[in-house]
Design a protein around this motif. Sequence first.
Motif, PDB file in Angstrom:
ATOM      1  N   ARG A 293     -21.892 -73.701 -27.578  1.00  0.00           N
ATOM      2  CA  ARG A 293     -20.425 -73.644 -27.601  1.00  0.00           C
ATOM      3  C   ARG A 293     -19.911 -73.636 -29.038  1.00  0.00           C
ATOM      4  NH1 ARG A 293     -20.920 -76.973 -22.887  1.00  0.00           N
ATOM      5  NH2 ARG A 293     -20.889 -78.871 -24.157  1.00  0.00           N
TER       6      ARG A 293
ATOM      7  N   GLN B 198     -20.676 -70.177 -30.509  1.00  0.00           N
ATOM      8  CA  GLN B 198     -19.738 -69.178 -29.999  1.00  0.00           C
ATOM      9  C   GLN B 198     -18.381 -69.323 -30.667  1.00  0.00           C
ATOM     10  OE1 GLN B 198     -19.958 -69.991 -25.814  1.00  0.00           O
ATOM     11  NE2 GLN B 198     -21.611 -68.533 -25.459  1.00  0.00           N
TER      12      GLN B 198
ATOM     13  N   GLN C   8     -16.591 -66.380 -32.762  1.00  0.00           N
ATOM     14  CA  GLN C   8     -15.286 -65.875 -32.343  1.00  0.00           C
ATOM     15  C   GLN C   8     -14.255 -66.028 -33.456  1.00  0.00           C
ATOM     16  OE1 GLN C   8     -14.508 -68.055 -28.763  1.00  0.00           O
ATOM     17  NE2 GLN C   8     -16.064 -66.973 -27.588  1.00  0.00           N
TER      18      GLN C   8
ATOM     19  N   ALA D 221     -22.114 -61.451 -27.045  1.00  0.00           N
ATOM     20  CA  ALA D 221     -23.180 -62.380 -27.426  1.00  0.00           C
ATOM     21  C   ALA D 221     -24.188 -62.524 -26.301  1.00  0.00           C
ATOM     22  CB  ALA D 221     -22.588 -63.745 -27.768  1.00  0.00           C
TER      23      ALA D 221
ATOM     24  N   VAL E 211     -26.788 -66.866 -28.062  1.00  0.00           N
ATOM     25  CA  VAL E 211     -25.904 -66.588 -29.190  1.00  0.00           C
ATOM     26  C   VAL E 211     -26.708 -66.337 -30.460  1.00  0.00           C
ATOM     27  CG1 VAL E 211     -23.914 -67.297 -30.543  1.00  0.00           C
ATOM     28  CG2 VAL E 211     -24.130 -68.067 -28.208  1.00  0.00           C
TER      29      VAL E 211
ATOM     30  N   ASP F  14     -27.770 -60.279 -29.055  1.00  0.00           N
ATOM     31  CA  ASP F  14     -26.380 -59.846 -29.213  1.00  0.00           C
ATOM     32  C   ASP F  14     -26.298 -58.320 -29.252  1.00  0.00           C
ATOM     33  OD1 ASP F  14     -25.925 -62.504 -29.451  1.00  0.00           O
ATOM     34  OD2 ASP F  14     -25.204 -62.470 -31.503  1.00  0.00           O
TER      35      ASP F  14
END
Length: 473
Positions: A146, A149, A153, A174, A178, A369
Amino acid sequence: MMTLTRTFRRVIGREAEAAAPAKRAETRAPVLETPPIDIAPNDPILAYFTAGSGAVAIDDLQLDSTAVRALRAAGVKLVVPLISQGELIGLLNLGRRLSEQDYSTDDRRLLEKLAAQASPAVRVAQLVREQEAEVRARERIEQELRVAQLIQQQFLPKSVPNLPGWQVAAFYRAAAQVGGDFYDFIELPDDKLGLVVGDVTGHGVPAALVMATTRSVLRSEAPRLVAPSKVLERVNDFLNNDIPQNMFVTCLYAVLDPATGAMRYANAGHDLPFVRRGHDVTELRATGMPLGAMPGMQYEEKEATLAPGDVLLLHSDGVAEAHDAGHQMFGFPRMRKLFGDLGSGHELIDGLLESLHDFTGPTWEQEDDITLVTLSRSSVHGETEHVLVEFEESSAPGNERRIMDRVASSVRDIGLDAKRFERLKTAVSEAAMNAIEHGNRLDVELPVPPSPRRPTSRRSSKDARSRAAGASS
């Protein structure tokens, strides 16, 4: 392997004294408290305990064993192996009896019976503990993903640049773990544009942090140095000092002059870009080591020109190195052929992704990815435009729907595929809503748009492959 906890040893030690209850009450001595003893996997005592049966007197053992010497030093006199389904899962260590007498046959028989009864429960407790540890590890991994990510982002572009005479589109997705893919667009002096696509080795937070660092250095140095080779040299020297061991970054950096189509580029070990000129597909080659791998590297810089109608594709290896259920790789040759057959912009990206899905099947789990950036220069020769509809609407709330419906009706019969048709409707609706709410501030007396020009739907007759339709408002 480790012995059991002191609490369990203490309880068993008391049970062993059941044979002499009268003397135990009067002559209680301190219970043996020894820390758990680690036993190496290749220590011969493990094979001895597994092959043997029953309690073992440590002083009687004649083994060249580090564990035996450690047990003796700790004051252990008797060891009862804990066996569950033929597997040695622990040891019950006992010191001298409180009565100072040797362990009798009855004592050993009682301890062996207790060990046989306790072993399954101990194994269950071990499994529960292992499962709890796995759950905690999964939770840490999920939290790390998390965070990774969120980092990615935060640093990926929120939109693509608006270049008159050019069509720019980008896609990023992704993988479950990731990775370190990234792309960027950098505004440069003299209205030039920097194009970046890269891939950091590894996954999770480390890869995301290296990606963020690489992007930051690129954005800092690109406007100052401009030349792609010099920019990569500077980024490489910066990363080499700080990048974690066994990590590096592949990166393609290009500088485009939108006015002329001239593009200079350098490559730090990244996948080769594809260029389509008419029906011919070529690769843009330039040599260079990945960033952060070695200090003092130099990067070859080359130049290419994107003429009207040419299409450029920058990409990572997430598509080409995907595998189907039979472990066959999608491959760069397949990707190159598709690039030659498909259109441009989102049509090109959608076509590549659809082909990838057909190749891998519905149960495929994305391995890495996926990053795709496409840049195409509009054709200027032999192109004509046909006005399909021209109108205006008031800036009343909700009129964006009317505008969208009228534009959709005007282009319904020109042959757009379903995806492009829906994308066009969305774009028109958003543009009209912005004009109504922000441009005219919901003033119903003002038409959409607030300029003398009226919403116009046009069709280009040049590109038969994409059958492009555009709407302006």
